[in-house]
Enzyme design. Structure first.
Site: not given
Ligand code: GDP
Ligand code: IMO
Ligand code: MG
Length: 423
Positions: A40-41, A224
């Protein structure tokens, strides 16, 4: 742009989506190379929030080509939902700006059922997966019985292969005491999704080869994080793909000597979602971040476990990924603290570790050795240049980069594009 691999240097959710979106401005092509819709990005464009699961985060910028590479496991029904969601928000996705590898493996409903049933059977020892069927799908790939995108878009072939696989999967599901899946239902649902994705399906390896020859800049979007890597993570509490930099080559077909740079994304603290060791986990910082409404998963909504910055982990990440440059996100999450801890080593009894032990039973015994840094207790979210940051915040960033062993090039102080400081 130099061909750049971007990886998560911790346990996922480091803010890769935001940094990918920022870096995409200078790229021509963005490629997802591993994982599936377990990712989830999050990307903000102005006030609009987008959460990308399978589609590369580069899709939000015009005139960029996005590629779902061969290393990805693709849930076509999930992908169609994601496409519909983007269309509703006015994002144009066409066969020109989204290419899908014909050799990517397809996630089927029985993979999800098996994922759930295996987790249930593990009881307390569960991994805490996203239940998206990722492990069972990669399992079928390794066992050489998987269904690929090229099969999915070929109706007769798909019907025949699916029939065999459903029979086998149902036997496994029965053994786990789970409900069987329906061949007819899957065939109907997946055939409909296949029609939508067919125009996007192509030989992406050839496409990327031609692109490298033409010197177009490619950004490889890691999913991940390093410690969720099947080989280099905290096994078995990992995902089922190679999330580290090497995965960008195998998961896209672009050879190692065409890669120019590796960027590691890490938070200014540590988070993990799901089970498994997290040496610096800490209630104070968890409560602080959750109290601010932060650190809830973008795919499953689960509260992320939080801890202090773990330099032993990020140093290891620099080693296995060959990280050249660092992007540190979420610095603003630490804005209110008077004192900030950084883990610089682990200790088990009299033994100290400056690297991650491979044995998670040893890792579970590890006590972090902390160094304390003074907090800046100033709101950083409005900073736009390095000089705008308080001196103590700059010192903290320099310290964690030094401990990690790579060059700090980006600091992020908020989710918005403009909340990005380039060094
Ligand atoms: P990803 O899976 O690595 O793309 O990260 P996620 O989107 O799952 O989680 C990162 C969270 O941090 C999201 O809610 C972003 O909008 C937020 N985010 C990223 N950079 C920053 C930052 O510098 N400050 C704050 N407050 N939020 C951030
Ligand atoms: P992004 O790209 C954080 C974790 C799950 C679990 C383990 C195995 O957003 O950083 P799976 O469903 O892949 O078999 O789960 O990996 N996991 C993540 N944790 N960010 C992710 O993706 C993840 N994708 C899988 O929570 O611990
Ligand atoms: Mg994520």
């Amino acid at each position: 742009m130099a061909n750049t691999i971007l990886v998560g240097a911790q346990w996922g959710d480091e803010g890769k989506g935001k940094i990918i979106d920022v870096l995409t401005e200078a790229a021509d092509i963005v490629v997802r190379y591993a994982g599936g819709n377990n990712a989830g990005h999050t990307v903000f464009v102005g006030p609009q929030k987008y959460v990308l699961h399978l589609i590369p985060s580069g899709i939000l910028r015009k005139d960029k080509t996005c590629v779902i590479g061969n290393g990805v496991v693709l849930d076509p029904v999930g992908l169609v939902k994601e496409l519909d969601g983007l269309a509703k928000l006015g994002v144009a996705v066409t066969p020109e700006n989204l290419l899908i590898s014909e050799t990517a493996h397809v996630v089927l409903p029985y993979h999800r059922e098996l994922d759930g049933a295996r987790e249930l059977a593990k009881g307390k020892g569960k991994i805490g997966t996203t239940k998206r069927g990722i492990g069972p799908c990669y399992g079928d790939k390794a066992a050489r019985v998987g269904i690929r995108v090229m099969d999915l878009v070929s109706p007769d072939r798909f019907a025949a292969k699916l029939k065999l696989r459903v029979k086998d999967a149902n036997a496994h599901l029965k053994g786990l005491g789970a409900k069987p899946v329906s061949y007819k239902k899957i065939l109907a649902e997946y055939s409909a999704a296949a029609e939508v994705i067919r125009p996007h399906v192509t030989n992406t390896v050839r496409y990327l080869h031609d692109a490298t020859t033409a010197r177009r800049g490619i950004l490889f979007e890691g999913a991940q994080g390093t410690f969720l890597d099947l080989d280099h993570g905290t096994y078995p509490y990992v995902t089922s793909s190679n999330t580290t930099a090497g995965g960008a080559c195998t998961g896209s077909g672009v050879p190692p000597h065409k890669m120019d740079k590796v960027v590691g994304v890490m938070k200014a603290y540590t988070t993990r979602v799901g089970e498994g060791p997290l040496p610096t986990e800490n209630a104070e910082i968890s409560d602080l971040l959750h109290g601010m409404g932060r650190e809830f998963g973008s795919t499953t909504g689960r509260a992320r476990r939080c801890g202090w910055f773990d330099a032993v982990a990020t140093r290891h990440a620099t080693m296995v990924n060959g990280i050249d440059e660092l992007a540190v996100t979420n610095l603003d999450g630490l804005d209110t603290l008077a004192t900030i801890k950084v883990c610089t080593g682990y200790r088990v009894g009299a033994v100290t570790f400056d690297h991650m032990p491979n044995d998670i039973e040893i890792l579970a015994l590890c006590e972090p050795v902390y160094e304390e840094r003074p907090g800046w207790q100033t709101d950083t979210s409005g900073a736009r240049k390095w000089k705008d940051l308080p001196a103590k915040a700059r010192d903290y960033l320099k310290f964690i980069a030094e401990q990690t062993g790579a060059k700090l090039t980006i600091a992020s102080i908020g989710p918005a594009r403009e909340q990005t400081i380039f060094l």
